[in-house]
Design a protein around this motif. Structure first.
Motif, short mmCIF file in Angstrom:
data_model
loop_
_atom_site.label_atom_id
_atom_site.label_comp_id
_atom_site.label_asym_id
_atom_site.label_seq_id
_atom_site.Cartn_x
_atom_site.Cartn_y
_atom_site.Cartn_z
N ASN A 195 48.77 -19.81 16.46
CA ASN A 195 47.69 -20.82 16.50
C ASN A 195 47.20 -21.18 15.10
OD1 ASN A 195 47.58 -21.28 19.27
ND2 ASN A 195 46.15 -19.59 19.60
N ASP A 196 47.25 -20.20 14.18
CA ASP A 196 46.82 -20.44 12.81
C ASP A 196 47.88 -21.15 11.97
OD1 ASP A 196 44.35 -19.31 13.31
OD2 ASP A 196 44.94 -17.31 12.59
N GLY A 197 49.09 -21.29 12.51
CA GLY A 197 50.15 -21.99 11.78
C GLY A 197 51.12 -21.08 11.05
N GLY A 198 51.04 -19.77 11.31
CA GLY A 198 51.94 -18.82 10.68
C GLY A 198 51.16 -17.71 9.98
N LEU A 199 51.91 -16.75 9.47
CA LEU A 199 51.29 -15.56 8.88
C LEU A 199 50.50 -15.86 7.62
CD1 LEU A 199 51.00 -12.52 9.31
CD2 LEU A 199 53.04 -12.20 7.90
N VAL A 200 51.02 -16.70 6.74
CA VAL A 200 50.30 -17.01 5.49
C VAL A 200 48.96 -17.68 5.81
CG1 VAL A 200 50.34 -18.38 3.37
CG2 VAL A 200 52.37 -17.09 4.06
N ALA A 201 48.98 -18.65 6.70
CA ALA A 201 47.74 -19.33 7.08
C ALA A 201 46.77 -18.36 7.76
CB ALA A 201 48.04 -20.50 8.01
N HIS A 202 47.30 -17.46 8.57
CA HIS A 202 46.46 -16.45 9.24
C HIS A 202 45.79 -15.53 8.21
CE1 HIS A 202 45.32 -13.66 12.48
NE2 HIS A 202 45.69 -12.70 11.65
N PHE A 203 46.56 -15.07 7.22
CA PHE A 203 45.98 -14.20 6.18
C PHE A 203 44.95 -14.95 5.33
CE2 PHE A 203 48.07 -9.98 5.39
CZ PHE A 203 48.58 -9.86 6.67
N ARG A 204 45.21 -16.20 5.04
CA ARG A 204 44.22 -16.99 4.28
C ARG A 204 42.92 -17.13 5.05
NH1 ARG A 204 48.53 -21.32 2.35
NH2 ARG A 204 49.17 -20.32 0.41
N LYS A 205 43.04 -17.32 6.35
CA LYS A 205 41.88 -17.52 7.20
C LYS A 205 41.06 -16.24 7.35
CE LYS A 205 40.70 -19.36 11.77
NZ LYS A 205 41.27 -19.99 12.97
N TYR A 206 41.73 -15.10 7.53
CA TYR A 206 41.03 -13.85 7.85
C TYR A 206 41.08 -12.80 6.74
CZ TYR A 206 41.07 -15.70 12.59
OH TYR A 206 40.90 -16.47 13.69
#
Length: 166
Positions: free
Chosen positions: A149-160
């Motif tokens: 949902n966040d668009g992938g692992l990199v986007a997920h890590f940036r978000k959280y």
């Protein structure tokens, strides 16, 4: 997460060179350009046949071969919403989730080319609207759904700032 589209079916052992030929992987890093050549060694007209949201459906060992991220990225940029297969090569599965491409393990024998499918990633239920049947799939863990949902692992890590399991 509900996905809906038409099935495009392939067989067993679809390797990453079939997904995106090596003759393109080293010429450009532009994923939109690479997407135009997805699956062309198996179906030269594949890119012209697909619509945004469609599915690649395959047999066993999808994504075997090299570990390059271009394969799942090219599929994603082609507009394919998910890949459904009986099994995946481990590194392809990881790369797909990391790049934001849903991958679903299920029995694909009752899915034919052109079938209209609805895939619920959270429950692991695939509805074949063309045939009026449901197929059980391995549901993805909630953290994987969140990463997708966040668009992938990199986007997920940036978000959280790391993995978010809530």
């Amino acid at each position: 997460m509900l996905l809906q589209g038409k099935a495009h079916k392939f067989g067993d052992d679809v390797n990453t060179d079939y997904i995106i030929s090596g003759k393109y992987k080293f010429k450009t890093l532009d994923m939109r350009e690479l997407a135009k050549h997805v699956m062309e060694d198996l179906d030269p007209d594949f890119y012209q046949k697909i619509n945004a949201g469609d599915f690649i459906v395959a047999g066993r060992n999808f994504g075997c071969g090299s570990s390059r991220e271009q394969a799942p990225l090219a599929i994603k940029y082609a507009g394919i919403s998910a890949v459904l297969a009986k099994s995946f090569a481990r590194i392809f599965f990881r790369n797909a989730i990391n790049t934001g491409l849903p991958v679903v393990e299920c029995d694909t024998d009752r899915i034919e080319p052109g079938d209209e499918l609805v895939v619920d990633l959270s429950t692991g239920v695939i509805t074949n609207k063309t045939k009026g049947l449901t197929i059980a799939a391995k549901p993805l863990p909630p953290v994987m759904i969140k990463i997708l949902n966040d668009g992938g692992l990199v986007a997920h890590f940036r978000k959280y700032g790391g993995f978010n399991f809530d």
